[in-house]
Design an enzyme around this catalytic site. Structure first.
Site, PDB file in Angstrom:
ATOM      1  N   VAL A  78       0.845  -1.189   0.000  1.00 57.31           N
ATOM      2  CA  VAL A  78       0.000   0.000   0.000  1.00 57.31           C
ATOM      3  C   VAL A  78       0.881   1.240   0.000  1.00 57.31           C
ATOM      4  O   VAL A  78       1.843   1.339   0.772  1.00 57.31           O
ATOM      5  CB  VAL A  78      -0.933   0.029   1.227  1.00 57.31           C
ATOM      6  N   ALA A 123       4.446   4.190   2.912  1.00 54.43           N
ATOM      7  CA  ALA A 123       4.012   2.941   2.290  1.00 54.43           C
ATOM      8  C   ALA A 123       4.174   1.823   3.314  1.00 54.43           C
ATOM      9  O   ALA A 123       4.808   1.997   4.356  1.00 54.43           O
ATOM     10  CB  ALA A 123       4.821   2.638   1.037  1.00 54.43           C
ATOM     11  N   LYS A 124       3.590   0.677   3.011  1.00 51.51           N
ATOM     12  CA  LYS A 124       3.754  -0.493   3.880  1.00 51.51           C
ATOM     13  C   LYS A 124       3.399  -1.725   3.074  1.00 51.51           C
ATOM     14  O   LYS A 124       2.616  -1.677   2.115  1.00 51.51           O
ATOM     15  CB  LYS A 124       2.837  -0.421   5.109  1.00 51.51           C
ATOM     16  N   GLY A 125       3.955  -2.860   3.473  1.00 55.19           N
ATOM     17  CA  GLY A 125       3.649  -4.110   2.815  1.00 55.19           C
ATOM     18  C   GLY A 125       3.563  -5.237   3.816  1.00 55.19           C
ATOM     19  O   GLY A 125       4.010  -5.106   4.961  1.00 55.19           O
ATOM     20  N   ASP A 164      10.584  -5.107   8.570  1.00 55.19           N
ATOM     21  CA  ASP A 164       9.559  -4.810   9.565  1.00 55.19           C
ATOM     22  C   ASP A 164       9.409  -6.072  10.424  1.00 55.19           C
ATOM     23  O   ASP A 164      10.385  -6.798  10.621  1.00 55.19           O
ATOM     24  CB  ASP A 164       8.249  -4.413   8.876  1.00 55.19           C
TER      25      ASP A 164
END
Length: 288
Positions: A78, A123-125, A164
């Site tokens: 995202v 952003a992040k995944g 992460d």
């Protein structure tokens, strides 16, 4: 030993709380943003833009397991807002990852970059998987396939992943290698958190835990709390938690308890952190 001041409790566990499960996490993030927007006096147009994520990618991809069978995993990437520059944010591997969670984390990354003046959007995944149940070969297969699926949307000038929860420099090395093979040349800038030998940054591994302790030191000073006379409890003894525990011990605070996803240990006189870390490296848990 009688401790004169209350314990410092550090929660670096990735577990989603019951409150977060009952409420849509992204909606919580939007509500937080709107409170800040009121304070900043943002106009309605900007509120509308920043209350939505710019891009939400969902991928379902097959991975060959060690026994020759195939499992299908769901992953997300995202990008909240690329207005400030390329988007930036970690990738987590956890069985409870949801799109709502990833969207919220992407939004929060935008704010974190903005607060310190970095020219990046958030952003992040994530991938829905319990990596502790996968072999090293299966983990590599999963990472390489996930990277290939999201490759059209990442890059050093577009969106830069990072480690992460349950991901590390090795995962980032596989990601960088896969991306580079697919484009035909080495692209070290596609990710941060790489091994030092591949162009990673010194101190990156300790950065999250060290930042946590910086915050604790400042809070303690404001509250008039002498850390050397306080005990410390750390929930989540992964990379950030173990680093934070060691740094708190260096400040003179006795680390009396730590925990991970399998349980916890306690010693009122303080734990031997070197022994705890060695035990976890050997067995995969602090328990035992």
């Amino acid at each position: 030993m009688v401790l004169e001041q209350p314990p410092v409790i550090i929660n670096l566990s990735p577990t989603i709380t019951e409150l977060e499960e009952e409420h849509d996490l992204f909606q919580v993030a939007v509500e937080q943003f709107l409170i800040a927007a009121d304070v900043l006096g943002l106009d309605n147009d900007m509120r509308k833009i920043l209350s939505h994520c710019q891009r939400e990618v969902i991928v379902n991809f097959p991975v060959e397991m060690d026994d020759g069978s195939v499992e299908v995993f769901t992953g997300y990437r995202v990008q909240h807002n690329s207005g400030p520059g390329p988007t930036k944010g970690g990738i987590r591997y956890h069985q409870s990852v949801t799109l709502s969670e990833v969207k919220a984390l992407a939004m929060w990354m935008t704010w974190k970059c903005a607060v310190v003046g970095l020219p990046y959007g958030g952003a992040k995944g994530g991938v829905q998987v319990n990596p502790k149940l996968l072999s090293q070969a299966e983990l590599q297969n999963l990472t390489r396939r996930y990277t290939t699926e999201i490759q059209p949307f990442i890059g050093p000038n577009q969106d830069i992943p990072a480690p992460d929860v349950n991901t590390n420099p090795q995962i980032m090395a596989w990601l960088m290698d896969t991306y580079s093979m697919n484009v035909g040349y080495s692209v070290p800038g596609v990710t941060t958190g790489k091994p030092i030998v591949l162009g990673g940054s010194e101190g990156r591994n300790e950065a999250t835990g060290r930042g946590c302790v910086f915050a604790i030191e400042n809070a303690a000073r404001i509250q008039g709390l002498d850390l050397a006379k306080s005990s410390t409890v750390v929930q989540g003894f992964g990379n950030p938690g173990s680093v934070a525990a060691r740094l708190m011990a260096e400040l003179g605070s006795a680390v009396v308890a730590v925990s991970d996803s399998r349980g916890g240990i306690y010693n009122p006189n303080g734990l031997d952190l070197d022994a705890v870390s060695a035990h976890k490296a050997r067995t995969g848990t602090v328990v035992g």
